[in-house]
Write a protein that holds these residues in place. Structure first.
Motif, mmCIF file in Angstrom:
data_model
loop_
_atom_site.group_PDB
_atom_site.id
_atom_site.type_symbol
_atom_site.label_atom_id
_atom_site.label_comp_id
_atom_site.label_asym_id
_atom_site.label_seq_id
_atom_site.Cartn_x
_atom_site.Cartn_y
_atom_site.Cartn_z
ATOM 1 N N PHE A 116 -11.755 21.306 34.296
ATOM 2 C CA PHE A 116 -12.324 20.623 32.951
ATOM 3 C C PHE A 116 -13.458 20.808 33.715
ATOM 4 O O PHE A 116 -14.158 20.215 35.014
ATOM 5 N N PRO A 117 -14.583 21.737 33.728
ATOM 6 C CA PRO A 117 -15.918 21.162 33.825
ATOM 7 C C PRO A 117 -16.387 19.809 34.272
ATOM 8 O O PRO A 117 -15.819 19.188 33.158
ATOM 9 N N ASN A 118 -17.793 19.784 34.364
ATOM 10 C CA ASN A 118 -17.465 18.127 34.337
ATOM 11 C C ASN A 118 -18.981 17.536 33.216
ATOM 12 O O ASN A 118 -18.740 16.083 33.693
ATOM 13 N N SER A 119 -19.011 18.197 33.066
ATOM 14 C CA SER A 119 -20.743 18.569 31.929
ATOM 15 C C SER A 119 -19.748 17.629 30.526
ATOM 16 O O SER A 119 -20.651 17.745 29.850
ATOM 17 N N PHE A 120 -18.699 16.971 30.434
ATOM 18 C CA PHE A 120 -18.578 17.155 28.838
ATOM 19 C C PHE A 120 -18.181 15.289 28.860
ATOM 20 O O PHE A 120 -18.530 14.634 29.503
#
Length: 541
Positions: free
Chosen positions: A321-325
């Motif tokens: 998953f992207p790190n911007s959650f």
């Protein structure tokens, strides 16, 4: 609303009506030096105006801090710096809900010695103890001293507890994340600890958020214990702290396996007994997109083992998953005490540029700064875990929202502008973004998500599927509601309002949850004219 309205917040809705605050800027550039005005408005049950109160007279010589709600009462908090005495002072007053007037004027709530007005003197007020008291936290750091003042106030704004805590952390590698006052009268400080690491191809050393640091104090400010939240080589991305009904503290968040934090590799749950200062649970779970939409069984090896899916995770294609959650909420499902973590991809970029215009008629130059805030909000990631941190299910709802807000400042003063600050403990969030993001409501065994989306996105897409980006909310967006079954994570979608238009665009993120209803504002702003404000009441059944 009158011209210059730049921010709005719904404070309270009850059987007497709806109360909301406004921040109004000077719209005339010739009045650029005029401080903003802060107003409180009341509407009746049918959204008809009852009063609008401007606190310009009451705030004279003081700095507005916030409106606050305790139970069904409204309050106004301010601060002031007395130069001659070198004192930072905090004031508060209760508001008469019938007319908006202050009840008895301001009471002095705190007074702290500061060397100069340039020292840090921020403060924050939050309701605690199930809305029966206020927690007043003041940043009274000076020079190399990192200190905070803490007071517990009752409904009459009388001090029940008062403490000053001097922190031994180096401010260069520590940032205050949260302060809480628990039901067993403990003060909890949660901070971010940073570590110097080498990241990137050039291996440059930089400070990276490593892990949380938790300290427990008694109501007098005496430290009782530090709770070790060791991440065992992992790097925390974000987290949120809540107090459960049992009195235990729950800290949940996301982590990465590498210092560069290019990917989100998993989530963690820490549970703490604040009375004993003990870490009861430390659960770290690896997650990837191959786990979405699957059912999971209980862990065979106890709470610290990796969750066991109904099928082998390795059978699925693993994608990080992207790190911007960013975690937006942590809810406890009353049906089975499971933990629901709600998060959203949130990115902000800021830029500015300068231009100079020549007026041939006046033969003068106008210097103008343009500030641009760009907000990108995408997928909503939901994780359900049992009380021991074991995964029940993971699901993702793709969406794509883009919002740009431009403000300006010129040589004559400040034009029409908005405020936005990065999230830390003392910084207010501001009104932006206005139309992006979402609002959630826990109702029965369902979690309801309300948001604006592109008119073409009528079905719930799978993770990674392309979806239409909504940027023109007035012409290309509907209000959608998504119902999430908390037992399985399955989602269903329906159109709630179709479509938004030039006159009305709802702002779900600014909505107010009242039982099974969400009251959502909508405004149409004009640079030099009145702001048109509407409200919608949406019921969940």
């Amino acid at each position: 609303l009158k011209k210059g309205t730049a921010d709005l917040d719904i404070l309270l809705a009850d059987n007497t009506g709806l109360y909301f605050s406004q921040e109004r800027k000077a719209a005339d550039i010739s009045d650029g030096g005029t401080p903003p005005a802060y107003l409180l408005s009341k509407l009746d049950k049918n959204f008809r105006p009852v009063f609008e109160k401007d606190y310009k007279k009451e705030l004279k010589g003081q700095r507005f801090q916030s409106f606050q709600v305790m139970g069904n009462d409204l309050y106004l908090f301010t601060t002031d710096y007395i130069r001659k005495e070198r004192l930072f002072k905090v004031y508060g007053a209760r508001i008469d809900k019938n007319n908006g007037e202050l009840v008895g004027g301001f009471d002095e709530l705190g007074s702290y010695d500061l060397e100069t007005h340039r020292d840090q003197y921020d403060m924050k007020v939050t309701p605690v103890l199930k809305g029966q008291s206020f927690l007043l936290v003041s940043n009274i750091s000076s020079g190399n001293r990192f200190s905070i003042g803490i007071s517990l106030l009752n409904k009459e704004l009388e001090k029940k507890e008062n403490a000053v805590i001097n922190l031994s952390f180096d401010p260069a590698v520590y940032q205050l994340q949260d302060v809480q006052y628990t039901s067993n009268h403990k003060i909890i400080l949660l901070g971010k600890e940073f570590e110097a690491v080498q990241v990137g191809k050039r291996k440059r050393r930089t400070l990276v958020f490593k892990q949380f640091a938790m300290s427990i104090y008694n109501s007098k400010g005496d430290k009782e214990k530090d709770v070790v939240l060791d991440t065992d080589g992992r790097y925390v991305i974000s987290g949120k702290l809540i107090e459960q009904q049992t009195g235990e503290l729950l800290l949940a968040g996301f982590y990465s396996n590498a210092a560069g934090k290019s990917d989100l590799n998993g989530f963690f749950i820490n549970r703490v007994d604040p009375e004993k200062g003990e870490l009861l649970l430390s659960s770290y779970k690896e997650i990837n997109s191959g786990m979405l939409g699957k059912s999971y069984t209980d862990d065979a090896d106890g709470p610290d083992a990796a969750a066991a899916p109904s099928k082998d995770v390795n059978e699925y294609e693993e994608e990080e998953f992207p790190n911007s959650f960013v975690i937006k909420s942590i809810d406890i499902n009353p049906v089975d005490n499971s933990i629901i973590i709600s998060s959203e991809v949130s990115k902000l970029t800021f830029s500015s540029f300068y231009n100079q215009r020549y007026n041939s008629f006046t033969r003068t130059f106008t210097n103008n700064w343009i500030y641009i805030h760009r907000f990108v909000t995408r997928d909503i990631l939901l994780i359900s875990a049992d009380k021991n941190g074991n995964i029940n299910w993971i699901n993702d709802m793709p969406k794509s929202q883009f919002e740009e807000v431009r403000t300006n400042e010129n040589s004559y003063g400040t034009g029409f502008n908005y405020f936005f600050s990065q999230p830390d403990y003392f910084a207010p969030a501001g009104g932006m973004p206005f139309y992006s993001s979402y609002k959630s409501l826990l109702y029965g065994n369902k979690l309801v998500l309300l948001f604006n989306d592109h008119t073409s996105n009528h079905i719930n897409a799978e993770y990674g599927d392309p979806v239409k980006t909504v940027s023109n909310f007035r012409k290309r967006s509907n209000i959608y509601g998504v119902s999430v079954d908390l037992a399985t994570g399955k989602m269903s979608r329906r159109i709630v309002v179709t479509p938004n238009n030039e006159e009305t665009v709802l702002m779900p993120r600014h909505g107010f949850v009242l039982n099974n209803e969400i009251i959502v504002p909508s405004w149409r702003q004009h640079l030099m004219a009145k702001t048109e404000l509407k409200f919608a009441r949406i019921s969940v059944k």
